[in-house]
Design a protein around this motif. Structure first.
Motif, PDB file in Angstrom:
ATOM      1  N   TYR A 415     -32.511  58.897   1.647  1.00  0.00           N
ATOM      2  CA  TYR A 415     -33.339  58.263   0.624  1.00  0.00           C
ATOM      3  C   TYR A 415     -32.518  57.327  -0.245  1.00  0.00           C
ATOM      4  CZ  TYR A 415     -36.439  57.574  -3.346  1.00  0.00           C
ATOM      5  OH  TYR A 415     -37.207  56.997  -4.332  1.00  0.00           O
ATOM      6  N   GLY A 416     -31.365  57.790  -0.705  1.00  0.00           N
ATOM      7  CA  GLY A 416     -30.534  56.954  -1.555  1.00  0.00           C
ATOM      8  C   GLY A 416     -30.042  55.707  -0.845  1.00  0.00           C
ATOM      9  N   ALA A 417     -29.634  55.873   0.411  1.00  0.00           N
ATOM     10  CA  ALA A 417     -29.141  54.727   1.171  1.00  0.00           C
ATOM     11  C   ALA A 417     -30.263  53.728   1.442  1.00  0.00           C
ATOM     12  CB  ALA A 417     -28.519  55.202   2.480  1.00  0.00           C
ATOM     13  N   ALA A 418     -31.443  54.245   1.800  1.00  0.00           N
ATOM     14  CA  ALA A 418     -32.576  53.357   2.090  1.00  0.00           C
ATOM     15  C   ALA A 418     -33.005  52.616   0.835  1.00  0.00           C
ATOM     16  CB  ALA A 418     -33.740  54.166   2.669  1.00  0.00           C
ATOM     17  N   GLU A 423     -33.442  47.742  -2.344  1.00  0.00           N
ATOM     18  CA  GLU A 423     -33.417  47.162  -3.683  1.00  0.00           C
ATOM     19  C   GLU A 423     -32.495  45.951  -3.780  1.00  0.00           C
ATOM     20  OE1 GLU A 423     -34.440  50.756  -6.782  1.00  0.00           O
ATOM     21  OE2 GLU A 423     -32.376  50.539  -6.092  1.00  0.00           O
ATOM     22  N   ARG A 424     -31.369  45.990  -3.105  1.00  0.00           N
ATOM     23  CA  ARG A 424     -30.402  44.902  -3.265  1.00  0.00           C
ATOM     24  C   ARG A 424     -31.000  43.538  -2.879  1.00  0.00           C
ATOM     25  NH1 ARG A 424     -25.153  45.279  -4.084  1.00  0.00           N
ATOM     26  NH2 ARG A 424     -25.135  47.473  -3.460  1.00  0.00           N
ATOM     27  N   PRO A 425     -31.543  43.380  -1.658  1.00  0.00           N
ATOM     28  CA  PRO A 425     -32.144  42.070  -1.350  1.00  0.00           C
ATOM     29  C   PRO A 425     -33.431  41.808  -2.120  1.00  0.00           C
ATOM     30  CG  PRO A 425     -32.507  43.614   0.468  1.00  0.00           C
ATOM     31  CD  PRO A 425     -31.547  44.268  -0.486  1.00  0.00           C
ATOM     32  N   THR A 457     -27.116  46.879 -12.685  1.00  0.00           N
ATOM     33  CA  THR A 457     -25.740  47.270 -12.988  1.00  0.00           C
ATOM     34  C   THR A 457     -25.200  48.202 -11.918  1.00  0.00           C
ATOM     35  OG1 THR A 457     -26.152  47.043 -15.367  1.00  0.00           O
ATOM     36  CG2 THR A 457     -24.254  48.366 -14.695  1.00  0.00           C
ATOM     37  N   GLU A 458     -26.012  49.199 -11.522  1.00  0.00           N
ATOM     38  CA  GLU A 458     -25.574  50.171 -10.514  1.00  0.00           C
ATOM     39  C   GLU A 458     -25.329  49.518  -9.156  1.00  0.00           C
ATOM     40  OE1 GLU A 458     -27.987  54.013 -12.417  1.00  0.00           O
ATOM     41  OE2 GLU A 458     -28.792  52.931 -10.685  1.00  0.00           O
ATOM     42  N   LEU A 459     -26.142  48.500  -8.841  1.00  0.00           N
ATOM     43  CA  LEU A 459     -26.006  47.836  -7.548  1.00  0.00           C
ATOM     44  C   LEU A 459     -25.014  46.677  -7.581  1.00  0.00           C
ATOM     45  CD1 LEU A 459     -29.800  47.732  -6.617  1.00  0.00           C
ATOM     46  CD2 LEU A 459     -28.047  49.121  -5.491  1.00  0.00           C
TER      47      LEU A 459
END
Length: 470
Positions: A415-418, A423-425, A457-459
């Motif tokens: 879940y976290g990886a997905a 979210e990044r793109p 910030t986290e990403l």
């Protein structure tokens, strides 16, 4: 301790979560699941604020508030409701609720509202009673529509200029009519003018009127839309199509509250609330010099952005039933529609938005060969939608499948990886679209601005860098 909060909520799970969040913020929280319990608690303690659900086992949480407000005139009230309609938002505004939160709500945002409410206890309530609003023109309970309802409710008791944004067919004029119909100018006239439908050489006469002999063909004095709307509301639709000369005169009127008829010598004071709408992106028009930047800021005091139908698919069922009832009232056969037919409608692209859906419902009512509309009828009357593979949902599903095959993460981390991979793109592209404006980006994403800032910030995403790639 920051003060005591009264939470009136009959959903135990929601009450537990909200209570824990408020206690973490430093508040003492008393809970009741009924109106009777609420009234008992109000007699035993002074509260800094109250949060109340609308539908309770022993009555209507809003309708029963008049006595509470009479006894506690400075108690801020925050309304929570799963009855997510424009009527609920307006009723919350009618009793001068400090804030209205449709369920499900952002817990962080709710806590911030409570903190603000406690800090604003000196703001006196102004109860108006329950009110009867009748049939409302806006239909839908999706999350996307809740922000629209809340914004409408916030502008009912003031004359702030509102700019309504959205694609063609999303219902911008319905929003304008709702603001007028339920606002404090409802006894005055509502006058609508479509700037795109008036020849450029006549629009100033249409808006401001003209004197006899002002131009060829002006055989008599004419009263313009501003004077017709005096004491009420003037709705300027398709404002992006207004020619430059008319923009200048409109700006002068907004600044002075006075008009001069074409060919006239004297200025006339007008008392008009302005609502404007456009389906065009005004930013590039401002950059190109075809729309005045100072006029934009005059109009864009309170923006209300209507979501396209593809972003509120959950509302298609309610809208379809509503339109089928309208069709029957207009003399077409009364039709029922089954769940499979609704699903077939939900899979369509609806480029014409709510207006296209209304026309489709009327056509189904006319063309259906039996009382109940099924999926086969939808396909036969409206045609087949585009292949599923072209839909954004299908493309996304294919992308997820390809990502899992290429780099499946260890158990327990999927879940976290997905989420990070999505979210990044997504955030980067949205920030490109908004030129790095995080307020607009959060609105487009449907999340809280602070949540967006935290995730950026986290990403490790630089908003300015994303904007520079635009």
């Amino acid at each position: 301790m920051k003060g005591a909060i009264l939470l009136v909520e009959d959903d135990a799970a929601i009450a537990t979560v909200v209570r824990a969040a408020l206690e973490d913020e430093g508040f003492a929280v008393d809970c009741s699941d009924s109106i009777a319990g609420r009234d008992r608690l109000l007699r035993t303690r002074v509260y800094a604020a109250m949060l109340t659900d609308v539908v309770l086992a022993d009555g209507d949480g809003i309708a029963s508030l008049s006595a509470v407000q009479a006894a506690h005139p400075h108690l801020p009230i925050i309304v929570l409701s799963a009855q997510n309609t424009l009527d609920t938002a307006i009723r919350a505004a009618d009793i001068s609720a400090f804030e209205y939160f449709p369920k499900p709500f952002d817990l962080e945002e709710l806590v911030r509202a409570v903190v603000q409410a406690v800090g604003a206890r000196n703001v006196a309530a102004d109860p108006q009673g329950e009110g009867t609003h009748g049939a409302l023109p806006l239909v839908g309970r999706s999350h996307a529509m809740q922000g629209v309802y809340r914004m409408i409710a916030r502008v009912l008791r003031n004359d702030l200029t509102v700019l309504i944004l959205g694609e063609s067919g999303t219902g911008k004029e319905l929003v304008a009519e709702a603001i007028h119909q339920f606002g404090h100018r409802k006894t005055g006239p509502f006058v609508a003018v479509n700037a795109a439908a008036i020849p450029h050489d006549l629009i100033e006469s249409e808006l401001f009127g003209h004197e006899r002999g002002a131009f060829t063909g002006a055989h008599a004095q004419a009263i313009g839309k501003f004077e017709q709307a005096n004491g009420g509301t003037l709705f300027l639709d398709e404002i992006g199509d207004m020619p430059a000369a008319a923009q200048t005169r409109l700006l002068r009127t907004l600044q002075s509250g006075r008009i001069r008829r074409v060919g006239g010598r004297h200025e006339i004071a007008v008392d008009v609330r302005i609502l404007a709408a456009t389906n065009r992106d005004l930013a590039p028009m401002i950059a190109a010099g075809t729309f005045r930047e100072d006029l934009f800021y005059r109009l864009n005091v309170v923006p209300i952005e209507l979501p396209p139908l593809r972003e509120r698919v959950d509302d298609i069922a309610a809208l379809t039933h509503h339109f089928l009832e309208q069709a029957a009232a207009d003399g077409l056969p009364r039709r029922r529609i089954d769940d499979a037919a609704i699903r077939a409608l939900e899979q369509r692209p609806w480029r014409g938005n709510v207006r296209e859906l209304r026309n489709a419902a009327y056509r189904l009512a006319l063309m259906a060969r039996k009382d109940a509309i099924d999926a086969d009828t939808v396909h036969a009357v409206l045609g087949r939608p585009e292949p599923a593979g072209t839909a954004p949902e299908a493309s996304f599903a294919q992308a997820v499948e390809a990502w899992l095959r290429a780099a499946a993460p260890p158990d327990g981390t999927l879940y976290g990886a997905a989420t990070a991979a999505l979210e990044r793109p997504l955030f980067s592209r949205v920030l490109e679209r908004t030129g790095g404006n995080q307020v607009q980006a959060a609105r487009m994403l449907g999340i809280n601005r602070n949540t967006l800032r935290k995730r950026l910030t986290e990403l490790g995403i630089d908003p300015d860098g994303a904007a520079a790639r635009r």
